[in-house]
Scaffold this motif. Sequence first.
Motif, PDB file in Angstrom:
ATOM      1  N   ILE A  83       5.934  26.547  30.325  1.00 55.19           N
ATOM      2  CA  ILE A  83       6.292  27.122  28.856  1.00 55.19           C
ATOM      3  C   ILE A  83       5.966  26.433  27.639  1.00 55.19           C
ATOM      4  CG2 ILE A  83       8.767  27.938  28.075  1.00 55.19           C
ATOM      5  CD1 ILE A  83       9.346  28.070  30.568  1.00 55.19           C
ATOM      6  N   ASN A  84       6.082  25.323  27.107  1.00 54.23           N
ATOM      7  CA  ASN A  84       6.079  25.257  25.672  1.00 54.23           C
ATOM      8  C   ASN A  84       4.122  25.545  25.456  1.00 54.23           C
ATOM      9  OD1 ASN A  84       8.668  24.327  25.103  1.00 54.23           O
ATOM     10  ND2 ASN A  84       8.199  22.911  26.063  1.00 54.23           N
ATOM     11  N   GLU A  85       3.162  23.944  26.220  1.00 60.08           N
ATOM     12  CA  GLU A  85       2.157  24.982  25.916  1.00 60.08           C
ATOM     13  C   GLU A  85       1.638  26.221  26.921  1.00 60.08           C
ATOM     14  OE1 GLU A  85       1.433  22.496  24.224  1.00 60.08           O
ATOM     15  OE2 GLU A  85       2.968  20.726  24.262  1.00 60.08           O
ATOM     16  N   GLY A  86       1.411  26.426  26.961  1.00 61.75           N
ATOM     17  CA  GLY A  86       0.696  27.827  27.801  1.00 61.75           C
ATOM     18  C   GLY A  86       0.013  27.465  28.414  1.00 61.75           C
ATOM     19  N   THR A  87      -0.747  29.015  28.823  1.00 59.77           N
ATOM     20  CA  THR A  87      -2.683  28.073  29.371  1.00 59.77           C
ATOM     21  C   THR A  87      -3.398  29.083  28.433  1.00 59.77           C
ATOM     22  OG1 THR A  87      -1.401  27.833  31.197  1.00 59.77           O
ATOM     23  CG2 THR A  87      -4.204  28.785  31.114  1.00 59.77           C
ATOM     24  N   PRO A  88      -4.059  28.510  27.581  1.00 57.25           N
ATOM     25  CA  PRO A  88      -5.633  28.839  26.594  1.00 57.25           C
ATOM     26  C   PRO A  88      -6.249  30.500  27.191  1.00 57.25           C
ATOM     27  CG  PRO A  88      -6.487  27.232  26.713  1.00 57.25           C
ATOM     28  CD  PRO A  88      -5.130  27.163  27.775  1.00 57.25           C
ATOM     29  N   GLU A  89      -5.389  31.593  26.176  1.00 53.99           N
ATOM     30  CA  GLU A  89      -6.373  33.108  26.761  1.00 53.99           C
ATOM     31  C   GLU A  89      -5.622  34.045  28.682  1.00 53.99           C
ATOM     32  OE1 GLU A  89     -11.218  33.371  27.098  1.00 53.99           O
ATOM     33  OE2 GLU A  89     -11.061  31.775  25.973  1.00 53.99           O
ATOM     34  N   MET A  90      -4.522  32.916  28.611  1.00 52.67           N
ATOM     35  CA  MET A  90      -4.183  33.591  29.995  1.00 52.67           C
ATOM     36  C   MET A  90      -2.108  33.320  29.231  1.00 52.67           C
ATOM     37  SD  MET A  90      -5.582  31.325  32.941  1.00 52.67           S
ATOM     38  CE  MET A  90      -4.852  32.050  33.841  1.00 52.67           C
ATOM     39  N   MET A  91      -1.483  32.421  28.813  1.00 46.94           N
ATOM     40  CA  MET A  91      -0.371  32.410  28.441  1.00 46.94           C
ATOM     41  C   MET A  91      -0.141  31.972  27.365  1.00 46.94           C
ATOM     42  SD  MET A  91       3.108  30.795  30.359  1.00 46.94           S
ATOM     43  CE  MET A  91       4.316  30.373  29.349  1.00 46.94           C
ATOM     44  N   MET A  92       0.764  32.213  26.619  1.00 44.98           N
ATOM     45  CA  MET A  92       0.950  31.647  24.717  1.00 44.98           C
ATOM     46  C   MET A  92       1.955  30.952  25.425  1.00 44.98           C
ATOM     47  SD  MET A  92       3.484  34.644  23.246  1.00 44.98           S
ATOM     48  CE  MET A  92       4.513  33.697  22.010  1.00 44.98           C
ATOM     49  N   PRO A  93       1.722  29.882  23.737  1.00 50.58           N
ATOM     50  CA  PRO A  93       2.843  28.625  24.246  1.00 50.58           C
ATOM     51  C   PRO A  93       4.414  28.963  23.115  1.00 50.58           C
ATOM     52  CG  PRO A  93       1.357  28.146  22.624  1.00 50.58           C
ATOM     53  CD  PRO A  93       0.392  29.423  23.411  1.00 50.58           C
ATOM     54  N   PHE A  94       5.288  29.146  23.863  1.00 50.48           N
ATOM     55  CA  PHE A  94       6.810  29.254  23.300  1.00 50.48           C
ATOM     56  C   PHE A  94       7.148  27.684  22.641  1.00 50.48           C
ATOM     57  CE2 PHE A  94       6.282  32.486  26.076  1.00 50.48           C
ATOM     58  CZ  PHE A  94       6.692  33.399  26.031  1.00 50.48           C
ATOM     59  N   LYS A  95       6.469  27.004  22.066  1.00 47.03           N
ATOM     60  CA  LYS A  95       6.806  25.582  21.855  1.00 47.03           C
ATOM     61  C   LYS A  95       7.289  25.852  20.574  1.00 47.03           C
ATOM     62  CE  LYS A  95       2.796  23.404  20.964  1.00 47.03           C
ATOM     63  NZ  LYS A  95       2.056  22.465  21.296  1.00 47.03           N
ATOM     64  N   GLU A  96       6.406  27.059  19.504  1.00 49.56           N
ATOM     65  CA  GLU A  96       6.769  26.875  18.277  1.00 49.56           C
ATOM     66  C   GLU A  96       8.170  28.394  18.546  1.00 49.56           C
ATOM     67  OE1 GLU A  96       5.705  25.642  15.941  1.00 49.56           O
ATOM     68  OE2 GLU A  96       4.700  24.556  16.956  1.00 49.56           O
ATOM     69  N   LYS A  97       8.220  29.615  19.623  1.00 50.94           N
ATOM     70  CA  LYS A  97       8.727  30.141  19.178  1.00 50.94           C
ATOM     71  C   LYS A  97      10.259  30.435  19.683  1.00 50.94           C
ATOM     72  CE  LYS A  97       6.411  34.228  19.559  1.00 50.94           C
ATOM     73  NZ  LYS A  97       6.401  35.989  19.586  1.00 50.94           N
ATOM     74  N   LEU A  98      10.343  28.684  21.298  1.00 50.40           N
ATOM     75  CA  LEU A  98      11.919  28.468  21.485  1.00 50.40           C
ATOM     76  C   LEU A  98      12.307  27.394  20.887  1.00 50.40           C
ATOM     77  CD1 LEU A  98      11.345  30.249  25.208  1.00 50.40           C
ATOM     78  CD2 LEU A  98      12.571  31.299  22.922  1.00 50.40           C
ATOM     79  N   THR A  99      13.586  27.364  21.031  1.00 47.81           N
ATOM     80  CA  THR A  99      14.131  25.835  20.762  1.00 47.81           C
ATOM     81  C   THR A  99      14.078  24.585  22.242  1.00 47.81           C
ATOM     82  OG1 THR A  99      16.273  26.086  21.784  1.00 47.81           O
ATOM     83  CG2 THR A  99      15.754  26.778  19.585  1.00 47.81           C
ATOM     84  N   PRO A 100      14.299  23.562  22.247  1.00 55.43           N
ATOM     85  CA  PRO A 100      14.323  22.739  23.730  1.00 55.43           C
ATOM     86  C   PRO A 100      15.193  23.432  24.384  1.00 55.43           C
ATOM     87  CG  PRO A 100      13.400  21.347  21.647  1.00 55.43           C
ATOM     88  CD  PRO A 100      14.348  22.715  20.875  1.00 55.43           C
ATOM     89  N   GLU A 101      16.052  23.879  23.804  1.00 55.71           N
ATOM     90  CA  GLU A 101      17.271  23.995  24.869  1.00 55.71           C
ATOM     91  C   GLU A 101      16.939  25.219  25.388  1.00 55.71           C
ATOM     92  OE1 GLU A 101      17.468  23.187  20.956  1.00 55.71           O
ATOM     93  OE2 GLU A 101      18.736  21.026  22.696  1.00 55.71           O
ATOM     94  N   GLU A 102      16.556  26.147  24.453  1.00 54.24           N
ATOM     95  CA  GLU A 102      15.668  27.582  25.062  1.00 54.24           C
ATOM     96  C   GLU A 102      15.422  27.483  26.281  1.00 54.24           C
ATOM     97  OE1 GLU A 102      16.738  30.653  21.271  1.00 54.24           O
ATOM     98  OE2 GLU A 102      15.319  29.350  20.920  1.00 54.24           O
ATOM     99  N   VAL A 103      14.216  26.268  26.088  1.00 52.69           N
ATOM    100  CA  VAL A 103      12.780  26.459  27.030  1.00 52.69           C
ATOM    101  C   VAL A 103      13.748  25.815  28.091  1.00 52.69           C
ATOM    102  CG1 VAL A 103      11.653  24.759  27.980  1.00 52.69           C
ATOM    103  CG2 VAL A 103      10.917  25.946  25.218  1.00 52.69           C
ATOM    104  N   LYS A 104      14.829  24.910  28.232  1.00 57.17           N
ATOM    105  CA  LYS A 104      15.292  24.433  29.022  1.00 57.17           C
ATOM    106  C   LYS A 104      16.278  26.083  30.481  1.00 57.17           C
ATOM    107  CE  LYS A 104      15.150  19.600  27.514  1.00 57.17           C
ATOM    108  NZ  LYS A 104      16.266  18.629  27.447  1.00 57.17           N
ATOM    109  N   ALA A 105      16.582  26.095  29.576  1.00 60.83           N
ATOM    110  CA  ALA A 105      17.564  27.221  29.847  1.00 60.83           C
ATOM    111  C   ALA A 105      16.469  28.273  31.036  1.00 60.83           C
ATOM    112  CB  ALA A 105      18.075  28.001  28.716  1.00 60.83           C
ATOM    113  N   LEU A 106      15.288  28.345  30.849  1.00 58.57           N
ATOM    114  CA  LEU A 106      14.246  29.075  31.981  1.00 58.57           C
ATOM    115  C   LEU A 106      14.083  28.564  33.251  1.00 58.57           C
ATOM    116  CD1 LEU A 106      11.849  30.188  29.324  1.00 58.57           C
ATOM    117  CD2 LEU A 106      13.910  31.661  30.178  1.00 58.57           C
TER     118      LEU A 106
END
Length: 115
Positions: A83-106
């Motif tokens: 979720i944090n790092e994503g995959t180039p050209e497949m999934m965007m990284p969310f480390k700049e969009k979501l807080t660590p707590e939000e990522v853990k909540a997923l």
Amino acid sequence: MKNKSTLTLALFSVTIGASAFFFGTSVSKASNIDGMKLYLQHCKTCHGVDGNPTDLGEGLGARKFADAEWQAKTSDERIIEQINEGTPEMMMPFKEKLTPEEVKALVPVVRGFKK
């Protein structure tokens, strides 16, 4: 007196931890983060509302969260990393969009799709 305070604190901590474990209360629930709301906002477009990739998601190689084999071999830490790092050209990284707590909540949301 110090030993009694330490014992009381320890028992309180164990009680809270046991309650969270046995009743399925995740840390994210305790902090009032709605993981499903985050999932529906940020993930469903590719991973679908039921953990199965949408047509767009299939085209991008989105993971099938309902796959029991993938669930069994994938750690919570790996889900967080993805979720944090994503995959180039497949999934965007969310480390700049979501807080660590939000990522853990997923994580419990993704785990909830296991069949």
